[in-house]
Design an enzyme around this catalytic site. Structure first.
Site, PDB file in Angstrom:
ATOM      1  N   LYS A   1     -86.400  22.411  41.638  1.00 27.96           N
ATOM      2  CA  LYS A   1     -85.378  22.146  42.646  1.00 27.96           C
ATOM      3  C   LYS A   1     -85.486  20.710  43.160  1.00 27.96           C
ATOM      4  O   LYS A   1     -84.476  20.045  43.393  1.00 27.96           O
ATOM      5  CB  LYS A   1     -85.521  23.147  43.805  1.00 27.96           C
ATOM      6  CG  LYS A   1     -84.511  22.963  44.939  1.00 27.96           C
ATOM      7  CD  LYS A   1     -83.075  23.302  44.537  1.00 27.96           C
ATOM      8  CE  LYS A   1     -82.054  22.938  45.593  1.00 27.96           C
ATOM      9  NZ  LYS A   1     -81.899  23.883  46.685  1.00 27.96           N
TER      10      LYS A   1
ATOM     11  N   THR B   1     -85.553  26.509  49.781  1.00 29.36           N
ATOM     12  CA  THR B   1     -86.035  25.258  49.181  1.00 29.36           C
ATOM     13  C   THR B   1     -87.130  24.740  50.089  1.00 29.36           C
ATOM     14  O   THR B   1     -86.885  24.417  51.250  1.00 29.36           O
ATOM     15  CB  THR B   1     -84.903  24.231  49.058  1.00 29.36           C
ATOM     16  OG1 THR B   1     -83.942  24.738  48.131  1.00 29.36           O
ATOM     17  CG2 THR B   1     -85.421  22.894  48.552  1.00 29.36           C
TER      18      THR B   1
END
Lengths: 298, 298
Positions: B176, B101
């Site tokens: 995300k 991420t």
């Protein structure tokens, strides 16, 4: 003992929810006395056989159980207290059940004054909105004495599905507040998440489908997020009522000595939204405010 | 074409998640090259037959697909760029997939530089935590070219279950971020709701059971709320990593021109929590900060 054939219920407050609740009680066989501020709202129910009374006092005198489902704490205050109120006029032994979402402190006042008058009070706010009221699937969060709660169960079972006694007087209102607090802050996240997706140039519908089954999953994301994308701002739950609930919750939070920065932020945003003319929209309209501030055309 | 019998995967970053992902890929029959900063973390995998390489460059030279699962954007920057990085050393036609991420802007930099070098890049961050990594049930949010995405599907299917291409380069990282934004603000509401119930003298477990199936329902309320009540602060997801994600999200939100007051509040609260020494706790430890401020003993 409460049974449909022997118990007369007095119902005060015939808004969208109150009306559906009365219908369900009549269908279950109960006799109904009704009162609401605007008599025209009662017409359909009177046609179905409910008995009209011109004041809370008149209704209280001839009812075994009195249920109130009004708008604001001020309205609750008015129908319960004073010479024309329920508490002064109900017969001894009457059950008085406030199902309005209202102040915990007021629930305690009602409970104590009711006791003095020989009445039995419960607070029993609900969630599930107009659809839950219509289908008799409300969640009912009750506070008060166990015995009274069990006595009321036949009626609660007509109105709702998930029914719980959470503690003594005010516990129902407090639980409803805990519910609204969880929803309030989450609504900000749902809106920011969708606006982020849109501003980043993504297909918000696909993003929603992707994130709404994992750790970000919530009822609001799936249900209200979907309505936001469809630009459907019809009220399942009114902005103005949500503001009322959050104001009660924040006051109560401060009263019990806790800061609530998330709730405070949510309340401020919803007040701004109401100032934009959205008080009568559904709570999902919050996305309009955040989109406006992000210069995003929905 | 990617197949387990012909494709060698280079995997960089063997934290809790990376390790599980490598195991799943080996079980599916792929040959694995591995590199991570601390070699001892690779031992178990080397015993299982993975090949160790002493640098990202060495690994890149002999891998058909390179997957990175490192900690922070700075780490991503380091393993991709520079003379010792992946992009300068991979063979033409290699797929490079960052599953960390990380910053959307960095995903675009990688995509563009990869293209110049004759490589094919995808960003594909995941959600589902260590359990999802272990069971091969991660959600994979991909950004990049369609063809590359479809090529990678055999590998993605080993690692995850809900797999989606959300758009061009960076779309995976943006999705995300939308996911983390929705979670971040909701966590405040979950904590405030539970603390309210406790401060109001209610049985928080009963309140949670009552409110967690209605309009307040969320994954966090049901799962992390439960852990809060059990005082279980073990990390499913670390506070320090959540802070990293929220910092990326907030920077990105400002970059695309949107205010995000809910996200900002969540980030500030989590930073305070980390300052209390909770950086290595699970995200549900947020309740400690809010309980402290409400003078509530958990």
């Amino acid at each position: 003992m409460i049974t449909a054939s022997t118990t007369t219920i007095g119902f005060i407050g015939l808004g969208v929810m109150g009306k559906s609740m009365v219908k369900n009680l009549m269908e279950a066989g109960y006799s109904l006395n009704v009162y609401t501020r605007t008599k025209s709202k009662a017409e359909e129910l009177l046609d179905l056989g409910a008995d009209w009374h011109d004041s809370p006092a008149d209704l209280a005198k001839v009812s075994d159980v009195i249920i109130t489902m009004v708008g604001y704490p001020e309205d609750v205050q008015k129908v319960y207290f004073g010479d024309g109120g329920i508490l002064k006029n109900a017969q001894k032994g009457t059950y008085v059940v406030d199902m309005t979402t209202s102040k915990p402190s007021l629930a305690i006042d009602i409970y104590e004054e009711a006791k003095k008058q020989g009445l039995i009070a419960l607070d029993a706010p609900v969630s599930g909105g107009d659809i839950g009221a219509k289908n008799g699937t409300l969640a009912i969060m009750a506070g008060g004495d166990k015995e009274a709660y069990h006595e009321m169960m036949p009626i609660f079972h007509v109105l709702g599905e998930r029914i719980a006694l959470l503690g003594p007087a005010a516990a129902g209102q407090h639980t409803k507040m805990a519910n609204q607090i969880a929803i309030a802050t989450n609504m900000i996240g749902v809106c920011e998440s969708i606006i982020y997706a849109r501003k980043a140039g993504l297909d918000a519908e696909e993003v929603l489908a992707t994130i709404s089954t994992g750790a970000a999953a919530s009822f609001s994301l799936s249900n209200l997020g979907k309505r936001m994308l469809e630009k459907d701002y019809e009220p399942g739950f009114y902005v103005k009522h949500f503001i009322k609930d959050m104001e009660i919750a924040l006051e109560s939070a401060h009263h019990i000595g806790m800061p609530a920065p998330g709730l405070e932020l949510a309340l401020n945003l919803y007040k701004k939204l109401a100032d934009m003319g959205e008080a009568d929209s559904g709570t999902q309209a919050l996305i309009k405010l955040l989109a406006y501030e992000a210069e995003l055309t929905l």
